[in-house]
Write a protein that holds these residues in place. Structure first.
Motif, PDB file in Angstrom:
ATOM      1  N   THR A 377      -6.698  -6.705   0.967  1.00  0.00           N
ATOM      2  CA  THR A 377      -7.362  -6.863   2.457  1.00  0.00           C
ATOM      3  C   THR A 377      -7.013  -5.403   3.139  1.00  0.00           C
ATOM      4  O   THR A 377      -5.875  -5.119   3.310  1.00  0.00           O
ATOM      5  N   ASP A 378      -7.983  -4.568   3.377  1.00  0.00           N
ATOM      6  CA  ASP A 378      -7.693  -3.429   3.794  1.00  0.00           C
ATOM      7  C   ASP A 378      -9.231  -3.038   4.586  1.00  0.00           C
ATOM      8  O   ASP A 378     -10.023  -2.359   3.812  1.00  0.00           O
ATOM      9  N   PRO A 379      -9.391  -3.147   5.860  1.00  0.00           N
ATOM     10  CA  PRO A 379     -10.712  -2.710   6.287  1.00  0.00           C
ATOM     11  C   PRO A 379     -10.993  -1.346   6.512  1.00  0.00           C
ATOM     12  O   PRO A 379     -12.083  -0.803   6.784  1.00  0.00           O
ATOM     13  N   SER A 380      -9.840  -0.524   6.363  1.00  0.00           N
ATOM     14  CA  SER A 380      -9.917   0.923   6.606  1.00  0.00           C
ATOM     15  C   SER A 380     -10.802   1.527   5.436  1.00  0.00           C
ATOM     16  O   SER A 380     -11.364   2.724   5.598  1.00  0.00           O
ATOM     17  N   GLY A 381     -10.698   0.910   4.193  1.00  0.00           N
ATOM     18  CA  GLY A 381     -11.499   1.503   3.238  1.00  0.00           C
ATOM     19  C   GLY A 381     -10.628   2.301   2.334  1.00  0.00           C
ATOM     20  O   GLY A 381     -10.969   2.645   1.201  1.00  0.00           O
ATOM     21  N   THR A 450     -18.219   0.676  -6.589  1.00  0.00           N
ATOM     22  CA  THR A 450     -17.234   0.412  -5.553  1.00  0.00           C
ATOM     23  C   THR A 450     -17.154  -1.063  -5.218  1.00  0.00           C
ATOM     24  O   THR A 450     -18.056  -1.578  -4.893  1.00  0.00           O
ATOM     25  N   VAL A 451     -15.843  -1.596  -5.228  1.00  0.00           N
ATOM     26  CA  VAL A 451     -15.500  -2.703  -4.678  1.00  0.00           C
ATOM     27  C   VAL A 451     -14.504  -2.707  -3.579  1.00  0.00           C
ATOM     28  O   VAL A 451     -13.583  -2.317  -3.688  1.00  0.00           O
ATOM     29  N   LYS A 452     -15.061  -3.160  -2.483  1.00  0.00           N
ATOM     30  CA  LYS A 452     -14.221  -2.987  -1.281  1.00  0.00           C
ATOM     31  C   LYS A 452     -13.189  -3.952  -1.249  1.00  0.00           C
ATOM     32  O   LYS A 452     -12.943  -4.914  -2.133  1.00  0.00           O
ATOM     33  N   ALA A 453     -12.228  -3.771  -0.298  1.00  0.00           N
ATOM     34  CA  ALA A 453     -10.883  -4.601  -0.341  1.00  0.00           C
ATOM     35  C   ALA A 453     -11.179  -5.570   0.963  1.00  0.00           C
ATOM     36  O   ALA A 453     -10.891  -4.898   2.179  1.00  0.00           O
ATOM     37  N   PRO A 454     -11.452  -6.587   0.638  1.00  0.00           N
ATOM     38  CA  PRO A 454     -11.375  -7.431  -0.415  1.00  0.00           C
ATOM     39  C   PRO A 454     -12.885  -7.741  -0.924  1.00  0.00           C
ATOM     40  O   PRO A 454     -13.765  -7.747   0.081  1.00  0.00           O
ATOM     41  N   GLN A 455     -13.027  -8.000  -2.381  1.00  0.00           N
ATOM     42  CA  GLN A 455     -14.441  -8.265  -2.695  1.00  0.00           C
ATOM     43  C   GLN A 455     -14.413  -8.509  -4.157  1.00  0.00           C
ATOM     44  O   GLN A 455     -13.499  -8.018  -4.821  1.00  0.00           O
ATOM     45  N   PHE A 456     -15.428  -9.167  -4.655  1.00  0.00           N
ATOM     46  CA  PHE A 456     -15.818  -9.456  -6.135  1.00  0.00           C
ATOM     47  C   PHE A 456     -17.339  -8.856  -6.349  1.00  0.00           C
ATOM     48  O   PHE A 456     -18.093  -9.106  -5.472  1.00  0.00           O
ATOM     49  N   ALA A 457     -17.428  -8.259  -7.776  1.00  0.00           N
ATOM     50  CA  ALA A 457     -18.421  -7.618  -8.121  1.00  0.00           C
ATOM     51  C   ALA A 457     -18.918  -8.233  -9.440  1.00  0.00           C
ATOM     52  O   ALA A 457     -18.106  -8.240 -10.318  1.00  0.00           O
ATOM     53  N   LEU A 458     -20.215  -8.624  -9.701  1.00  0.00           N
ATOM     54  CA  LEU A 458     -20.606  -8.815 -10.772  1.00  0.00           C
ATOM     55  C   LEU A 458     -21.642  -7.727 -11.192  1.00  0.00           C
ATOM     56  O   LEU A 458     -22.702  -7.509 -10.504  1.00  0.00           O
ATOM     57  N   VAL A 459     -21.613  -6.989 -12.437  1.00  0.00           N
ATOM     58  CA  VAL A 459     -22.423  -6.103 -12.668  1.00  0.00           C
ATOM     59  C   VAL A 459     -23.172  -6.438 -14.044  1.00  0.00           C
ATOM     60  O   VAL A 459     -22.475  -6.840 -15.177  1.00  0.00           O
TER      61      VAL A 459
END
Length: 550
Positions: A377-381, A450-459
């Protein structure tokens, strides 16, 4: 089992449309959905004979006279065939296949239940669970001591040969706590009973949230463990050896019941976005060691780990169910796995990073998808993760599972590919919003996602979608209205220019809200629109369910 009629529908005639909508979302992605009707309350259930008149509820519950200090005793159930007809009608609508629990502690009822369930469900029956968590029978006072593995195996064979001798679709041993599956295999359970087994099954939770836990875990600590890849890996380590043995014997290995923590989970942790990420990771890790199927347990009202929960009282308007992060996990995994089978590999990215893991999903030996996580978790990127991988395609498609505010503590308004199940008391089982799939351009044979903090990606490496467009748009509406008055809807544009009672020029054309009256506004006759209340009083649960890994 004890409240399965409350979530699925009152009986075979009155089914819950919200439940059907939730299941249809899974079916549109997975092709089919497996549901288990069972649990502790299956063990002493009684079936009402087919010739007996149906009076009262589909499932009748009475207090269990046997109470063991420190443990909650499940109610004694009497179930009617109407429950099975409801299951059959659900299968006809949304293609569900069923596991059904047999009363191992009320064994004389087994033949009647087998006959009724088999004849009504037909090919939609996957198998019968026989015995539920037998390794705690002794400690919970359900069987006299000693009741260890030798006694259980002898007991299981006696019940099987007496009441289910011709069955080859039994699910066992269903151990959870005191015995390991390796101990059962060493004792010869699979060797002795293989001809009678549909599959080998276990039940397990990572954490113990029961009130009688010897060492209670603070929910805050559990919440932190749902944000690490190592939690999913450690969960499955005890099953790696058994998975290989069971697969070599030609049997499926099923996790018949699991979720974040036993006894309903931890409020604030089991119903968080972090739990949603963890359960996706748990399912993929299980698939990577050879598990055939993983079923998430869904409990009664007040259970933190539920996938979805109806309002605590009668539902009188639309969108009053609450859909929580574990449902998103099931929804996403239904899209991750292929209907005709997939192979999954933990890529051990970043030296087996515990915060940014990834998996490859294969079909017939060809990689077709990547599943990528960022638990931070980090909204700053600053901690957004970039995953680089080779590709022969000029671009790849990506779907994201995102929290509402960028925090793993979020509970509601999560999004999968831009669509949401809404807020607390804000769901009718249908996805809200337009689906959003991102296209990522690749450069010189390399793609960066790119997967943000936090996030899940399905490619999607092959750019092929797995959603059936016909099924994804099919939903169910209520056919019963119980609130027939006091629900008039007024056109906002008319309301904005009116003077309350039909405008200044219509002082004597007074409108009314009583049923059957006419309504006027600005001198023009208007139609009264009635919104019906959804059928039935709904409360949870099925027992355990969801297609996660195949």
């Amino acid at each position: 089992m004890s409240v399965s009629d409350r979530v699925m529908g009152r009986n075979g005639t009155f089914l819950s449309p919200i439940f059907l909508n939730h299941i249809q979302n899974l079916r549109a992605r997975a092709g089919k959905v497996a549901i288990r009707v069972g649990g502790n309350s299956q063990e002493q259930a009684t079936m009402i004979p087919a010739w007996a008149p149906l009076e009262g509820p589909t499932i009748n519950k009475t207090a269990n006279p046997v109470q063991v200090p420190g443990f909650t005793s499940s109610p004694l159930l009497t179930i009617s065939e109407d429950l099975i007809y409801a299951m059959s009608n659900i299968s006809a609508l949304v293609g569900v296949e069923w596991y059904f629990g047999l009363p191992f502690l009320n064994e004389q009822e087994i033949p009647t239940i087998i006959e009724d369930v088999t004849s009504i469900l037909g090919t939609n029956l996957l198998g019968f669970q026989m015995a539920n968590e037998p390794d705690i029978y002794e400690s919970h006072g359900k069987k006299p001591a000693p009741y260890q593995i030798p006694e259980y195996m002898a007991d299981w064979e006696r019940v099987r040969s007496t009441y289910a001798a011709d069955r080859t679709d039994l699910i066992a041993p269903n151990v959870c706590c005191s015995w390991t599956i390796d101990e059962l295999l060493t004792a010869g359970f699979l060797t002795q009973f293989a001809p009678h087994l549909h599959s080998v099954s276990v039940q397990h939770y990572k954490d113990n949230a029961c009130a009688n836990a010897l060492i209670p875990m603070p929910p805050q600590d559990a919440f932190l463990t749902y944000q690490t890849h190592s939690s999913a890996q450690n969960f499955w380590n005890p099953y790696v050896n058994a998975s290989q043995i069971i697969s070599a014997a030609g049997k499926d290995f099923i996790m018949l019941e699991t979720n974040t923590a036993s006894c309903g989970g931890f409020a604030g942790a089991s119903d968080s976005y972090a739990a949603g990420l963890y359960l996706i990771d748990l399912a993929l890790q299980g698939a990577s060691i050879g598990m055939s199927q993983i079923l998430l347990h869904n409990g009664g009202v007040g259970q933190a780990y539920n996938l979805f929960t109806p309002p605590p009282n009668n539902q009188s308007t639309f969108r009053q169910w609450t859909t929580t992060p574990p449902y998103y996990s099931a929804l996403i995994m239904s899209e991750v796995m292929e209907e005709d089978g997939s192979q999954v590999m933990d890529l051990l990215l970043g030296g087996n990073s515990t915060h940014t893991p990834g998996y490859a999903i294969y079909k017939s030996g060809t990689p077709i998808k990547l599943a990528l996580f960022n638990y931070i978790t980090d909204p700053s990127g600053a901690n957004d993760a970039q995953f680089n991988f080779p590709s022969t395609q000029p671009s790849v498609r990506v779907k994201y599972f995102s929290s509402a505010t960028g925090s793993t503590a979020d509970k509601f308004n999560l999004t999968w590919a831009g669509q949401t199940m809404g807020d607390q008391f804000g769901s009718d089982g249908r996805l809200q919003g337009e689906e959003q799939t991102q296209t990522v351009q690749c450069n010189a044979g390399t793609c960066t996602v790119t997967v943000k903090a936090p996030q899940f990606a399905l490619v999607f490496l092959d750019n092929q979608d797995t959603i059936d467009p016909g099924l994804s748009t099919q939903t169910w509406a209520t056919s019963v209205a119980t609130k027939l008055g006091g629900t008039a809807v007024v056109d906002p544009s008319i309301l904005a220019t009116s003077n309350g009672r039909g405008g200044a020029q219509e002082a004597f054309n007074v409108g009314g809200t009583s049923s059957g009256s006419q309504v006027y506004a600005s001198g023009a006759q208007r139609q009264v629109f009635l919104s019906g209340a959804l059928a039935g009083v709904v409360a949870m649960v099925v027992g355990a369910w969801a297609v996660l890994a195949r």
